[in-house]
Design a protein around this motif. Structure first.
Motif, PDB file in Angstrom:
ATOM      1  N   SER A 188     -23.267  37.861  12.825  1.00 14.23           N
ATOM      2  CA  SER A 188     -22.321  36.903  12.514  1.00 14.23           C
ATOM      3  C   SER A 188     -21.373  37.427  11.736  1.00 14.23           C
ATOM      4  O   SER A 188     -20.088  37.336  11.951  1.00 14.23           O
ATOM      5  N   ARG A 189     -21.715  38.565  11.083  1.00 12.32           N
ATOM      6  CA  ARG A 189     -20.634  39.495  10.330  1.00 12.32           C
ATOM      7  C   ARG A 189     -19.684  40.014  11.186  1.00 12.32           C
ATOM      8  O   ARG A 189     -18.569  40.147  11.035  1.00 12.32           O
ATOM      9  N   ARG A 190     -20.350  40.690  12.459  1.00  9.39           N
ATOM     10  CA  ARG A 190     -19.349  41.565  13.516  1.00  9.39           C
ATOM     11  C   ARG A 190     -18.532  40.476  13.872  1.00  9.39           C
ATOM     12  O   ARG A 190     -17.568  40.674  14.521  1.00  9.39           O
ATOM     13  N   ILE A 191     -19.089  39.365  14.559  1.00 10.58           N
ATOM     14  CA  ILE A 191     -18.421  38.537  15.259  1.00 10.58           C
ATOM     15  C   ILE A 191     -17.180  37.705  14.570  1.00 10.58           C
ATOM     16  O   ILE A 191     -16.289  37.422  15.039  1.00 10.58           O
ATOM     17  N   GLY A 192     -17.731  37.420  13.297  1.00 12.15           N
ATOM     18  CA  GLY A 192     -16.770  36.650  12.519  1.00 12.15           C
ATOM     19  C   GLY A 192     -16.657  35.302  13.288  1.00 12.15           C
ATOM     20  O   GLY A 192     -17.255  34.611  13.735  1.00 12.15           O
ATOM     21  N   GLY A 193     -15.196  35.125  12.969  1.00 14.64           N
ATOM     22  CA  GLY A 193     -14.707  33.578  14.039  1.00 14.64           C
ATOM     23  C   GLY A 193     -14.118  33.775  15.294  1.00 14.64           C
ATOM     24  O   GLY A 193     -13.499  32.872  15.607  1.00 14.64           O
TER      25      GLY A 193
ATOM     26  N   HIS B 158     -35.743  34.943  19.205  1.00 12.29           N
ATOM     27  CA  HIS B 158     -35.034  34.941  20.517  1.00 12.29           C
ATOM     28  C   HIS B 158     -33.765  34.598  20.710  1.00 12.29           C
ATOM     29  O   HIS B 158     -32.718  35.269  21.437  1.00 12.29           O
ATOM     30  N   GLY B 159     -33.283  33.881  19.903  1.00 15.52           N
ATOM     31  CA  GLY B 159     -31.851  33.468  19.753  1.00 15.52           C
ATOM     32  C   GLY B 159     -31.074  34.396  19.501  1.00 15.52           C
ATOM     33  O   GLY B 159     -29.988  34.801  19.750  1.00 15.52           O
ATOM     34  N   SER B 160     -31.437  35.175  18.448  1.00 12.42           N
ATOM     35  CA  SER B 160     -30.597  36.374  17.987  1.00 12.42           C
ATOM     36  C   SER B 160     -30.749  37.733  18.974  1.00 12.42           C
ATOM     37  O   SER B 160     -29.622  38.381  19.042  1.00 12.42           O
TER      38      SER B 160
ATOM     39  N   LEU C 238     -29.422  38.555  29.851  1.00  7.29           N
ATOM     40  CA  LEU C 238     -28.767  38.119  31.083  1.00  7.29           C
ATOM     41  C   LEU C 238     -28.309  36.663  30.753  1.00  7.29           C
ATOM     42  O   LEU C 238     -27.295  36.288  31.277  1.00  7.29           O
ATOM     43  N   ALA C 239     -29.188  35.949  29.994  1.00  5.56           N
ATOM     44  CA  ALA C 239     -28.778  34.459  29.780  1.00  5.56           C
ATOM     45  C   ALA C 239     -27.433  34.302  28.840  1.00  5.56           C
ATOM     46  O   ALA C 239     -26.744  33.280  28.993  1.00  5.56           O
ATOM     47  N   ALA C 240     -27.271  35.354  28.135  1.00  2.00           N
ATOM     48  CA  ALA C 240     -25.999  35.383  27.226  1.00  2.00           C
ATOM     49  C   ALA C 240     -24.781  35.255  28.092  1.00  2.00           C
ATOM     50  O   ALA C 240     -23.695  34.395  27.517  1.00  2.00           O
ATOM     51  N   VAL C 241     -24.759  35.639  29.154  1.00  2.00           N
ATOM     52  CA  VAL C 241     -23.605  35.804  30.065  1.00  2.00           C
ATOM     53  C   VAL C 241     -23.064  34.300  30.586  1.00  2.00           C
ATOM     54  O   VAL C 241     -21.941  34.117  30.383  1.00  2.00           O
TER      55      VAL C 241
ATOM     56  N   GLU D 151     -19.755  33.234  20.715  1.00  2.08           N
ATOM     57  CA  GLU D 151     -19.212  32.884  19.256  1.00  2.08           C
ATOM     58  C   GLU D 151     -20.714  33.367  18.538  1.00  2.08           C
ATOM     59  O   GLU D 151     -21.879  33.173  19.074  1.00  2.08           O
ATOM     60  N   ARG D 152     -20.622  33.198  17.478  1.00  3.22           N
ATOM     61  CA  ARG D 152     -21.645  33.442  16.304  1.00  3.22           C
ATOM     62  C   ARG D 152     -22.843  32.311  16.603  1.00  3.22           C
ATOM     63  O   ARG D 152     -23.932  32.647  16.304  1.00  3.22           O
ATOM     64  N   SER D 153     -22.482  31.092  16.967  1.00  6.81           N
ATOM     65  CA  SER D 153     -23.373  29.981  17.161  1.00  6.81           C
ATOM     66  C   SER D 153     -24.108  30.113  18.444  1.00  6.81           C
ATOM     67  O   SER D 153     -24.896  29.153  18.955  1.00  6.81           O
ATOM     68  N   THR D 154     -23.624  30.955  19.515  1.00  7.06           N
ATOM     69  CA  THR D 154     -24.294  31.016  20.776  1.00  7.06           C
ATOM     70  C   THR D 154     -25.802  31.179  20.662  1.00  7.06           C
ATOM     71  O   THR D 154     -26.579  30.428  21.502  1.00  7.06           O
ATOM     72  N   GLY D 155     -26.222  32.096  19.803  1.00  8.98           N
ATOM     73  CA  GLY D 155     -27.940  32.049  19.805  1.00  8.98           C
ATOM     74  C   GLY D 155     -28.391  30.870  19.333  1.00  8.98           C
ATOM     75  O   GLY D 155     -29.523  30.599  19.725  1.00  8.98           O
ATOM     76  N   LEU D 156     -27.724  30.170  18.505  1.00 12.07           N
ATOM     77  CA  LEU D 156     -28.527  28.635  18.256  1.00 12.07           C
ATOM     78  C   LEU D 156     -28.358  27.974  19.514  1.00 12.07           C
ATOM     79  O   LEU D 156     -29.515  26.945  19.529  1.00 12.07           O
ATOM     80  N   ILE D 157     -27.521  27.891  20.305  1.00  7.26           N
ATOM     81  CA  ILE D 157     -27.316  27.043  21.569  1.00  7.26           C
ATOM     82  C   ILE D 157     -28.475  27.288  22.312  1.00  7.26           C
ATOM     83  O   ILE D 157     -29.296  26.501  22.812  1.00  7.26           O
TER      84      ILE D 157
END
Length: 298
Positions: free
Chosen positions: A111-116, A39-41, A202-205, A216-222
């Motif tokens: 994560s590869r696409r977003i990078g840092g 779900h986070g991904s 929608l929640a990602a926004v 950022e790539r850690s947003t899914g983990l949040i």
């Protein structure tokens, strides 16, 4: 008092966003008995699409396309990767493990696409703030509360007043009995996965909006902080997901806001506070706040 009110408003806004994610966990579990660890991904995927498309389509167009695409991806994952394993209790456990693999694949690619980088989603609120008496609140937080309230109300109406919602409730009670009564479980599952994917996008926004620095790539983990919210309320209870999300959001905001006074608990205690609350509640109510004890005939 001003600091306290600011933390409470921030916690309500965060809890409202967590509720969107937690409802995704709940609706999938009700339809299929599967815990979707991907779900986070899916949330990160929806946020990434919004970020890369908003320059060309505008925020509203990018968000609409991201919501639809994420819903379609979630439905396709269930249809072509999960439903092939059957729909009994044993297969639900196997499918739950499969979602872990899906999460690894999606998260690695994103994560590869977003990078840092920190990606802006182009939301219209920016860093604007509004004064509510002694409290200054980011407009993005007010928008999160308002939008989440409307969407969650719509989801509850969907559960209550549509034939799909009735079928979902029947499937949640007994998959086999629902199938024998003519409920098309495949369609119920597909609708549940698509709905969960749309809510995640929608929640990602709001998870990436100010005062957050961006996607950022850690947003899914949040976003996985919403998982203990779903557990807290009882995995088969949408109302419990809402209550658990508000509790987790308030807890996280207050712990972070008063971190200096809670230094004895550790520097990053705010990150684990949702799970600590979940464990404490489950010690008292193992089925969650709104969970019901099941009866089994042996």
């Amino acid at each position: 008092m001003t600091v306290f009110l600011d933390n409470v408003l921030g916690g309500i806004a965060l809890g409202a966003v967590y509720a969107l994610v937690a409802l995704g966990f709940v609706v999938i579990f009700k339809a299929s008995g599967v815990l979707n660890f991907a779900h986070g991904s899916l949330l990160l995927f929806g946020g990434y699409l919004t970020a890369v498309l908003h320059d060309d389509l505008g925020f509203a167009g990018a968000l609409a396309l991201a919501v639809l695409t994420t819903a379609a991806l979630a439905g396709a994952l269930d249809r072509f990767l999960l439903q092939r394993g059957g729909q009994d209790a044993h297969s639900a456990h196997v499918q739950t493990i499969v979602t872990i693999g899906i999460d690894i694949v999606l998260l690695t690619d994103l994560s590869r696409r977003i990078g840092g980088d920190l990606l802006s989603l182009g939301d219209p609120w920016g860093d604007a703030v509004t004064d509510l008496g002694p409290v200054t609140v980011a407009d993005s937080r007010l928008a999160a509360i308002a939008v989440s309230a409307v969407v969650i109300g719509g989801v509850f109406a969907l559960f209550r007043f549509t034939s799909w919602g009735l079928s979902l409730r029947a499937a949640a009670e007994d998959l086999e009995a629902a199938s024998l009564m003519g409920v098309r479980l495949g369609r119920v599952r597909a609708g549940a996965w698509c709905l969960a994917g749309a809510l995640a996008a929608l929640a990602a926004v709001f998870l990436a909006a100010f005062p957050a620095p961006g996607l950022e790539r850690s947003t899914g983990l949040i976003a996985l902080n919403a998982f203990p919210a779903a557990i807290l309320g009882g995995l088969a209870s949408p109302a419990g997901a809402l209550a658990g999300s508000l509790l987790i959001g308030l807890t996280e905001a207050l712990v972070v806001g008063y971190q200096s006074d809670l230094h004895v608990l550790g520097e990053g205690f705010g990150d684990v506070a949702p799970y600590a609350v979940m464990l404490l509640v489950l010690l008292v109510r193992p089925t969650g706040l709104f969970g019901a004890k099941g009866a089994a005939r042996v």
